[in-house]
Design a protein around this motif. Structure first.
Motif, mmCIF file in Angstrom:
data_model
loop_
_atom_site.group_PDB
_atom_site.id
_atom_site.type_symbol
_atom_site.label_atom_id
_atom_site.label_comp_id
_atom_site.label_asym_id
_atom_site.label_seq_id
_atom_site.Cartn_x
_atom_site.Cartn_y
_atom_site.Cartn_z
ATOM 1 N N GLY A 216 105.251 -11.147 34.057
ATOM 2 C CA GLY A 216 105.197 -12.537 34.500
ATOM 3 C C GLY A 216 106.492 -13.267 34.251
ATOM 4 N N LEU A 217 107.109 -13.038 33.099
ATOM 5 C CA LEU A 217 108.377 -13.689 32.779
ATOM 6 C C LEU A 217 109.499 -13.199 33.700
ATOM 7 C CD1 LEU A 217 108.152 -13.533 28.873
ATOM 8 C CD2 LEU A 217 107.769 -15.530 30.336
ATOM 9 N N ALA A 218 109.520 -11.890 33.970
ATOM 10 C CA ALA A 218 110.564 -11.331 34.827
ATOM 11 C C ALA A 218 110.456 -11.864 36.256
ATOM 12 C CB ALA A 218 110.476 -9.804 34.825
ATOM 13 N N LEU A 219 109.234 -11.965 36.782
ATOM 14 C CA LEU A 219 109.060 -12.460 38.151
ATOM 15 C C LEU A 219 109.399 -13.934 38.271
ATOM 16 C CD1 LEU A 219 105.743 -10.580 39.041
ATOM 17 C CD2 LEU A 219 108.052 -10.055 39.863
ATOM 18 N N LEU A 220 109.113 -14.692 37.240
ATOM 19 C CA LEU A 220 109.499 -16.105 37.251
ATOM 20 C C LEU A 220 111.012 -16.247 37.324
ATOM 21 C CD1 LEU A 220 108.649 -19.087 37.018
ATOM 22 C CD2 LEU A 220 108.861 -18.841 34.535
ATOM 23 N N LEU A 221 111.725 -15.445 36.531
ATOM 24 C CA LEU A 221 113.183 -15.483 36.551
ATOM 25 C C LEU A 221 113.733 -15.043 37.910
ATOM 26 C CD1 LEU A 221 113.959 -14.052 32.997
ATOM 27 C CD2 LEU A 221 114.346 -16.387 33.783
ATOM 28 N N ALA A 222 113.077 -14.064 38.540
ATOM 29 C CA ALA A 222 113.533 -13.581 39.843
ATOM 30 C C ALA A 222 113.557 -14.692 40.881
ATOM 31 C CB ALA A 222 112.642 -12.440 40.324
ATOM 32 N N VAL B 104 117.069 -8.998 42.590
ATOM 33 C CA VAL B 104 116.596 -7.615 42.690
ATOM 34 C C VAL B 104 116.333 -7.035 41.299
ATOM 35 C CG1 VAL B 104 117.204 -5.280 43.432
ATOM 36 C CG2 VAL B 104 117.750 -7.234 44.885
ATOM 37 N N ILE B 105 117.209 -7.342 40.340
ATOM 38 C CA ILE B 105 117.038 -6.825 38.975
ATOM 39 C C ILE B 105 115.750 -7.343 38.353
ATOM 40 C CG2 ILE B 105 117.958 -6.941 36.625
ATOM 41 C CD1 ILE B 105 120.767 -6.815 37.850
ATOM 42 N N PHE B 106 115.513 -8.649 38.488
ATOM 43 C CA PHE B 106 114.303 -9.218 37.877
ATOM 44 C C PHE B 106 113.032 -8.788 38.618
ATOM 45 C CE2 PHE B 106 117.257 -12.410 35.923
ATOM 46 C CZ PHE B 106 116.975 -12.071 34.605
ATOM 47 N N PHE B 107 113.106 -8.664 39.941
ATOM 48 C CA PHE B 107 111.964 -8.115 40.668
ATOM 49 C C PHE B 107 111.679 -6.683 40.198
ATOM 50 C CE2 PHE B 107 112.104 -10.992 44.643
ATOM 51 C CZ PHE B 107 110.978 -11.684 44.217
ATOM 52 N N SER B 108 112.739 -5.913 39.982
ATOM 53 C CA SER B 108 112.591 -4.530 39.531
ATOM 54 C C SER B 108 111.936 -4.470 38.155
ATOM 55 C CB SER B 108 113.947 -3.824 39.501
ATOM 56 O OG SER B 108 114.534 -3.787 40.786
ATOM 57 N N LEU B 109 112.389 -5.348 37.240
ATOM 58 C CA LEU B 109 111.778 -5.395 35.913
ATOM 59 C C LEU B 109 110.312 -5.809 36.007
ATOM 60 C CD1 LEU B 109 114.610 -7.030 33.759
ATOM 61 C CD2 LEU B 109 113.715 -4.698 33.551
ATOM 62 N N GLY B 110 110.038 -6.769 36.900
ATOM 63 C CA GLY B 110 108.663 -7.228 37.069
ATOM 64 C C GLY B 110 107.741 -6.119 37.509
ATOM 65 N N THR B 111 108.135 -5.348 38.511
ATOM 66 C CA THR B 111 107.289 -4.253 38.989
ATOM 67 C C THR B 111 107.227 -3.114 37.970
ATOM 68 O OG1 THR B 111 109.160 -3.268 40.197
ATOM 69 C CG2 THR B 111 107.726 -4.783 41.414
ATOM 70 N N PHE B 112 108.309 -2.904 37.230
ATOM 71 C CA PHE B 112 108.328 -1.876 36.179
ATOM 72 C C PHE B 112 107.258 -2.171 35.129
ATOM 73 C CE2 PHE B 112 110.000 -0.555 31.975
ATOM 74 C CZ PHE B 112 110.031 0.813 32.165
ATOM 75 N N PHE B 113 107.172 -3.423 34.704
ATOM 76 C CA PHE B 113 106.164 -3.801 33.708
ATOM 77 C C PHE B 113 104.770 -3.912 34.327
ATOM 78 C CE2 PHE B 113 109.944 -5.852 31.523
ATOM 79 C CZ PHE B 113 109.994 -4.914 30.503
ATOM 80 N N LEU B 114 104.695 -4.402 35.557
ATOM 81 C CA LEU B 114 103.400 -4.645 36.184
ATOM 82 C C LEU B 114 102.624 -3.351 36.411
ATOM 83 C CD1 LEU B 114 101.955 -7.245 37.188
ATOM 84 C CD2 LEU B 114 102.739 -6.664 39.491
ATOM 85 N N CYS B 115 103.328 -2.259 36.710
ATOM 86 C CA CYS B 115 102.638 -1.002 37.018
ATOM 87 C C CYS B 115 102.019 -0.365 35.786
ATOM 88 C CB CYS B 115 103.592 -0.017 37.702
ATOM 89 S SG CYS B 115 104.805 0.712 36.595
ATOM 90 N N SER B 116 102.286 -0.910 34.603
ATOM 91 C CA SER B 116 101.631 -0.388 33.398
ATOM 92 C C SER B 116 100.124 -0.507 33.511
ATOM 93 C CB SER B 116 102.123 -1.138 32.160
ATOM 94 O OG SER B 116 101.800 -2.527 32.260
ATOM 95 N N PHE B 117 99.642 -1.507 34.246
ATOM 96 C CA PHE B 117 98.200 -1.648 34.420
ATOM 97 C C PHE B 117 97.651 -0.531 35.303
ATOM 98 C CE2 PHE B 117 94.457 -3.397 36.654
ATOM 99 C CZ PHE B 117 93.635 -3.570 35.549
ATOM 100 N N GLN B 118 98.355 -0.182 36.387
ATOM 101 C CA GLN B 118 97.898 0.912 37.245
ATOM 102 C C GLN B 118 97.885 2.237 36.490
ATOM 103 O OE1 GLN B 118 99.761 -1.679 38.630
ATOM 104 N NE2 GLN B 118 97.812 -2.283 39.549
ATOM 105 N N ALA B 119 98.797 2.391 35.525
ATOM 106 C CA ALA B 119 98.817 3.618 34.724
ATOM 107 C C ALA B 119 97.601 3.718 33.809
ATOM 108 C CB ALA B 119 100.095 3.670 33.890
ATOM 109 N N ALA B 120 96.977 2.573 33.495
ATOM 110 C CA ALA B 120 95.852 2.562 32.561
ATOM 111 C C ALA B 120 94.530 2.197 33.212
ATOM 112 C CB ALA B 120 96.139 1.553 31.439
ATOM 113 N N GLU B 121 94.569 1.589 34.403
ATOM 114 C CA GLU B 121 93.408 0.932 34.994
ATOM 115 C C GLU B 121 92.168 1.818 35.053
ATOM 116 O OE1 GLU B 121 92.378 -1.632 39.036
ATOM 117 O OE2 GLU B 121 94.109 -0.269 39.019
ATOM 118 N N PHE B 122 92.258 2.949 35.728
ATOM 119 C CA PHE B 122 91.051 3.736 35.945
ATOM 120 C C PHE B 122 90.723 4.636 34.761
ATOM 121 C CE2 PHE B 122 91.767 2.225 40.206
ATOM 122 C CZ PHE B 122 90.476 1.881 40.575
ATOM 123 N N ALA B 123 91.696 4.923 33.912
ATOM 124 C CA ALA B 123 91.357 5.605 32.663
ATOM 125 C C ALA B 123 90.498 4.682 31.803
ATOM 126 C CB ALA B 123 92.618 6.003 31.918
#
Length: 419
Positions: A317-323, A333-352
């Motif tokens: 959330g902080l990275a996307l706000l800065l973007a 682009v850097i902040f969008f990249s950081l945002g998606t990098f952190f955001l996908c942590s939920f997809q890595a855990a969601e269905f487990a």
């Protein structure tokens, strides 16, 4: 002598399943993403104002996710008894037809909206069916990696779709992407499902006894601990289930909203010609693939999936706000990249996490309820929540607020599950 659950089996046929699922999810996600790349070209073709782009774009994207969510909730229980294999064969045919149909009726907005609704309905049971089979094929200690392989299809779609859809649409028109994707579904996804997907490992003619024993022993302890005598209404009483639905809604508000508007953001706000936005859109999602690998391995190894996703959600959330605040295109682009990098942590855990919460024999129906509510509310409202990023920019702070709330909820879930 080590037990089968602690000793790697002689074969690894089970890992073919998430790879096939990843490919089908890749194709399905490009099917739903193609409208986001078409919007700038549609606006030029139809002479839409910026306000009309926000209005019609939100409708085209939001109606898909609303139908997708409804399908998850109501169609998944009705079709669960057919099994994953039959369901996937059917819906791949349907979504390919509806994707092609969207291009043919595109001159009439109401008909185009109708095809988006049909596409959402046909794709809705996709994820619950895949996750049901994955739970049958993988012991709990492998599910983070298995589910992350499947989820990689989402981020590969985000990464690769602009690299071939943008130049294709710029050269041959936005409808060309719709036609291509209809053929890809039928020529790639359909044969893979037909030849490699089986609902349970016992049904696969190629699995060896050692691997089958390994899977069964890995599932045995979990099955002893779970009460499977639940009906649809009782699902909401499962500890943590409604809470987790709220978390899923929060993640989708940001993830779906962001992916819906990034191409239009670069063309309308940043003034980048459409044919030049492909790398700008793709770059952030390259980091999603890296994130999925890192977060899934750490989650499986340390069993701290919810903790990782919670901390990373707040950072996203902080990275996307800065973007959305910086002036430099490189910094965006850097902040969008950081945002998606952190955001996908939920997809890595969601269905487990969901597979930890729900019983096996009701998993298809209940996971459909979860996925449906998360998409119906999060996906349906996400494009509207994020629409200000292509306007005057006011209200973009809400992205960070949502991210912090759902991140804190995940940390609370970790305290309860320790998983």
């Amino acid at each position: 002598m080590n037990s089968p659950s602690s000793r790697p089996p002689d074969t690894s046929r089970r890992w073919r399943l998430p790879i096939v699922f990843m490919i089908t999810l890749f194709v399905a996600y490009i099917d739903r993403l193609n409208i986001t790349f078409a919007l700038p070209l549609m606006a030029d073709e139809y002479g839409w104002t910026n306000e009309q782009v926000q209005q019609y774009g939100s409708q085209l994207i939001g109606l898909f996710y609303a139908a997708y969510g409804i399908s998850n909730i109501f169609l998944t229980p009705l079709t669960a008894s057919w099994g994953t294999r039959k369901n996937l064969i059917l819906i791949i045919c349907l979504w390919s037809i509806f994707t092609a149909l969207g291009a043919f009726v595109s001159q009439i907005l109401m008909l185009l909206l109708a095809t988006r609704i049909l596409l959402g309905l046909s794709e809705g049971i996709h994820v619950p069916m895949m996750m049901t089979a994955t739970k049958s094929w993988f012991p709990p200690h492998e599910r983070g990696r298995a589910n992350s392989i499947v989820a990689a299809g989402i981020f590969l779609a985000f990464l690769l779709s602009p690299l071939f859809l943008v130049p294709m649409m710029a050269e041959f028109g936005w409808r060309s992407g719709f036609h291509l994707l209809a053929f890809i579904g039928l020529l790639l996804s359909l044969p893979l499902v037909y030849f490699f997907v089986y609902d349970k490992p016992e049904l696969s003619p190629s699995i060896q006894d050692s691997e089958l024993a390994y899977i069964r022993e890995g599932l045995a302890e979990e099955q002893k601990q779970q009460d499977s005598g639940l009906n649809w209404r009782q699902a909401i009483r499962i500890p943590g289930f409604l809470f987790f639905i709220g978390i899923g809604v929060g993640n989708n508000l940001i993830g779906v909203g962001l992916s819906s508007w990034i191409p239009t953001y670069f063309t309308e706000v940043r003034g980048i010609p459409f044919e030049e936005v492909s790398w700008l859109v793709a770059a952030p999602y390259a980091f999603s693939i890296l994130g999925l690998l890192i977060w899934s391995v750490l989650g499986d190894h340390y069993s701290i999936r919810a903790m990782i996703a919670g901390i990373c959600g707040i950072l996203a959330g902080l990275a996307l706000l800065l973007a959305l605040q910086v002036d430099s295109l490189l910094a965006v682009v850097i902040f969008f990249s950081l945002g998606t990098f952190f955001l996908c942590s939920f997809q890595a855990a969601e269905f487990a996490l969901l597979q930890r919460i729900l019983p096996q024999d009701k998993f298809a129906s209940f996971s459909g309820m979860y996925n449906g509510m998360a998409i119906l509310l999060g996906g349906g409202l996400g494009p509207a929540l994020m629409a200000p990023i292509i306007g005057d920019g006011e209200g973009t702070w809400s992205i960070t607020v949502v991210a912090v709330i759902y991140g804190l909820m995940l940390l609370g879930l970790y305290r309860k599950l320790k998983y």
